[in-house]
Design a protein around this motif. Structure first.
Motif, PDB file in Angstrom:
ATOM      1  N   SER A 199     -25.738  26.549   8.372  1.00  0.00           N
ATOM      2  CA  SER A 199     -26.512  26.801   9.274  1.00  0.00           C
ATOM      3  C   SER A 199     -26.194  28.027  10.780  1.00  0.00           C
ATOM      4  N   GLU A 200     -26.816  28.179  11.098  1.00  0.00           N
ATOM      5  CA  GLU A 200     -26.817  28.534  12.519  1.00  0.00           C
ATOM      6  C   GLU A 200     -25.126  28.740  13.726  1.00  0.00           C
ATOM      7  N   ARG A 201     -24.737  28.681  14.113  1.00  0.00           N
ATOM      8  CA  ARG A 201     -24.215  27.715  15.219  1.00  0.00           C
ATOM      9  C   ARG A 201     -23.941  26.741  15.405  1.00  0.00           C
TER      10      ARG A 201
ATOM     11  N   ASN B  65     -26.417  24.867  14.855  1.00  0.00           N
ATOM     12  CA  ASN B  65     -27.233  22.924  13.945  1.00  0.00           C
ATOM     13  C   ASN B  65     -28.698  22.835  14.496  1.00  0.00           C
ATOM     14  N   ALA B  66     -29.140  24.189  15.612  1.00  0.00           N
ATOM     15  CA  ALA B  66     -29.757  23.346  16.467  1.00  0.00           C
ATOM     16  C   ALA B  66     -31.368  23.288  15.151  1.00  0.00           C
ATOM     17  N   ARG B  67     -31.605  23.862  14.037  1.00  0.00           N
ATOM     18  CA  ARG B  67     -32.671  24.444  14.043  1.00  0.00           C
ATOM     19  C   ARG B  67     -32.421  23.639  12.387  1.00  0.00           C
ATOM     20  N   GLY B  68     -31.529  23.090  12.180  1.00  0.00           N
ATOM     21  CA  GLY B  68     -31.048  22.476  11.260  1.00  0.00           C
ATOM     22  C   GLY B  68     -30.480  23.781   9.867  1.00  0.00           C
ATOM     23  N   TYR B  69     -30.412  22.542   8.622  1.00  0.00           N
ATOM     24  CA  TYR B  69     -29.699  23.279   7.811  1.00  0.00           C
ATOM     25  C   TYR B  69     -30.307  24.332   6.389  1.00  0.00           C
TER      26      TYR B  69
END
Lengths: 114, 112
Positions: free
Chosen positions: A95-97, A99-103
């Motif tokens: 995930s991005e830093r 986790n704003a867009r989900g895994y």
């Protein structure tokens, strides 16, 4: 679209043997995870990894398990002395830093211990 | 009940009908996510709704979140046979690090 790649897709191993499950996370993701799913059961968290160290681990993730990021791209899960109950689907995710867009999950490695 | 329980456990509908799946959880969350899993395959992220959001849409998907009731629903409109899969909710718990806690899943079968 970027993918998380897991190898092998299926691994059969003898009880007591060591296995290494491999994952290539998405290149600009900073958090990496391993989850497992025993057949017919919930997806369970094993471990999260950030900045080259374990950031969190579950009770399942005992001394039998270890993770490593041996180079800039691979993320591995090692299971020592496998047991029958380790048979499961193992999923890697990143995930991005924030986790704003989900895994993004990989397609999994089916581990069968015989 | 456990964190992240879905109901129904199984749902069978006809193509073209709407499918609604519900998820309940127990703790405070940062966000709630829905994932889809085809049989024996990986998890595919469908949609994420933050704790300060009440409803979100993505194509044929509509997700609602009621933090006062600690529940969420996933609506798939005009279902297709290809929507046949298991659907899981997963919560990113407040103070829970960055891990997800998955629910028990709903098995959706869409028949022609």
């Amino acid at each position: 679209e970027p993918e998380v790649t897991q190898t092998p897709s299926h691994q059969v191993t003898q009880m007591g043997q060591e296995v290494i499950l491999r994952c290539v996370p998405i290149s600009n993701h900073l958090y990496f995870y391993w989850y497992r799913q025993i057949l017919g059961q919930k997806v369970e968290f094993l471990v999260s990894f950030y900045n080259n160290e374990i950031s969190e681990k579950s009770e399942i993730f005992d001394d039998q398990f270890s993770v490593e990021r041996p180079d800039g791209s691979n993320f591995t899960l090692k299971i020592r002395s496998t047991k029958l109950e380790d048979s499961a689907m193992y999923f890697c995710a990143s995930s991005e830093r924030t986790n704003a867009r989900g895994y993004t999950f990989g397609s999994g490695t089916r581990l069968t211990v015989v | 009940s456990q964190q992240g329980e879905e109901d129904p456990q199984a749902l069978s509908i006809q193509e073209g009908e709407n499918a609604t799946m519900n998820c309940s959880y127990k703790t405070s969350i940062n966000n709630l996510q829905w994932y889809r899993q085809n049989s024996g395959r990986g998890l595919v992220h469908l949609i994420l709704i933050r704790s300060n959001e009440r409803e979100k849409h993505s194509g044929r998907l509509r997700v609602t979140l009621d933090t006062s009731k600690k529940s969420s629903s996933l609506l798939i409109t005009a279902s297709r046979a290809a929507d046949t899969a298991s659907y899981f909710c997963a919560t990113d718990e407040t103070g829970g690090g960055n891990k997800l806690t998955f629910g028990t899943g709903t098995q959706l079968k869409v028949e022609l």
